[in-house]
Design a protein around this motif. Structure first.
Motif: not given
Length: 378
Positions: A264-272, A286-297
């Motif tokens: 889980v930590h690695e997923i968050v690291r990659r999203a960030q 909003q594009h920056i939000d979408r990029v982070a959110r897409s990795v986690i989703s």
């Protein structure tokens, strides 16, 4: 342990404050407003350097209009302090005394049937008093009419934010050397607050210490829970240094983490990381939000990312721009904001990683540089 000695940035000059006031007037006119009224709070500090010793029921307001010199209406007993502020040379002062009507004084500086921007922090009693005094006047909150007013930072502001970020990094590097297991969250939070002050902060705004299941609450208030071996601990802390904010989050593991925590930590690291790499001028918030959110989703945790990706920072630790779906504001060099995706598993643990970044001509620069790897603490 000794404190880090950091050079004090050069004070803002009267010309700096005058330029900000002129900028506000230009933005207000462009927004269709006839002027702006600034009451005690972050906008007034940014524009004049004046922060009343105590904010009371007595009316203080800076009036900015395109057709007159900036004017500050102040209680007579507080005028000496207002005149000592860094931006005082750029304004004229009008005082009022107890027993007289301050709204009549301000009303003389306004025109009827006009629309004015007004500080979000203005008291309702003052706004209502102005509405009664100035016929058919209307008012728009500054963050509604001019949301990006303070969003683009100048060189002096960036220097202060950089120093605050470096100090927060020093706090993290120190706290991970201490023991976590067997201590209450409140004890760690108190140590974080002490370290922020030791490393130069004049104000501590928050020290989130979310251990174990408490880490699944993004804004958990540190409590009496005793931190145990095997816990993850979300550390989110910041405040003001040289009048400008810091805000950083890292998640640590007390003892060896489980494979799930590492995953889980690695997923968050990659999203960030993906969100940071997406920052560049012209890209929408909003594009920056979408990029982070897409990795986690895509990793299956979209429903566990329960907050926006970030928020602006400056003379306050939360201000526009907001990095969230629906915010179409394009990024501009000099904007500063957090990038802080997280995953929160209710009743179990949470993971968040946060840096402040500033937009540059071709990307961004991190103001927090401590390791993003999952650190193991005792």
């Amino acid at each position: 342990m000794t404190s880090i000695v950091r050079p004090t940035p050069a004070p803002f000059t009267g010309d700096d404050y005058a330029a900000r006031m002129a900028r506000v007037v230009r933005v207000a006119v462009g927004a269709g407003l006839d002027g702006v009224l600034l009451t005690p709070g972050p906008d007034l500090v940014w524009l004049t350097g004046y922060r009343p010793t105590a904010i009371t029921e007595r009316l203080t307001v800076l009036v900015l209009r395109p057709d007159r010199q900036p004017t500050m209406v102040v209680p007579a007993l507080e005028r000496p302090d207002a005149e000592a502020a860094g931006g005082a040379a750029a304004v004229s002062f009008v005082e009022w005394t107890d027993g007289t009507d301050p709204y009549r004084v301000v009303g003389a500086l306004l025109a009827p049937s006009r629309t004015y921007g007004i500080s979000d922090s203005a008291w309702a009693m003052h706004l209502l008093g102005l509405q009664r005094q100035v016929p058919h006047s209307s008012y728009v909150a500054v963050t509604e009419g001019m949301p990006m007013l303070r969003a683009v930072k100048d060189a002096g502001e960036l220097a202060r934010l950089t120093a605050a970020g470096a100090a927060a990094d020093a706090v993290f590097e120190q706290i991970v050397r201490t023991r976590f297991a067997g201590r209450r969250e409140l004890e760690v939070a108190a140590e974080l607050a002490g370290l922020l002050r030791r490393f130069g902060h004049e104000q501590v705004d928050f020290t989130v210490v979310g251990s174990g299941p408490n880490g699944a609450n993004p804004h958990h208030e540190a409590g009496d829970r005793v931190i145990e071996p095997g816990d993850t601990v979300v550390l989110d802390f910041g405040g003001l240094m040289f009048g400008y904010g810091s805000d950083t989050t890292r998640t640590v593991s007390v003892g060896e983490p489980t494979p799930e925590v590492r995953q889980v930590h690695e997923i968050v690291r990659r999203a960030q990381q993906a969100a940071v790499e997406a920052v560049r001028p012209g890209v929408s918030c909003q594009h920056i939000d979408r990029v982070a959110r897409s990795v986690i989703s895509e990793a299956g945790y979209g429903e566990q990312f329960i907050h926006r990706t970030g928020h602006g920072i400056g003379v306050t630790t939360h201000e526009p721009p907001y990095i969230v779906e629906g915010e179409r504001q394009p990024l501009v060099p000099g904007m500063c904001f957090s990038i802080e995706p997280g995953i929160y598993l209710a009743g179990r643990f949470g993971i968040r990683i946060e840096d402040i970044v500033t937009v540059t001509a071709d990307g961004c620069r991190r103001l927090n540089t401590t390791s993003h790897e999952l650190q193991v603490v005792d």
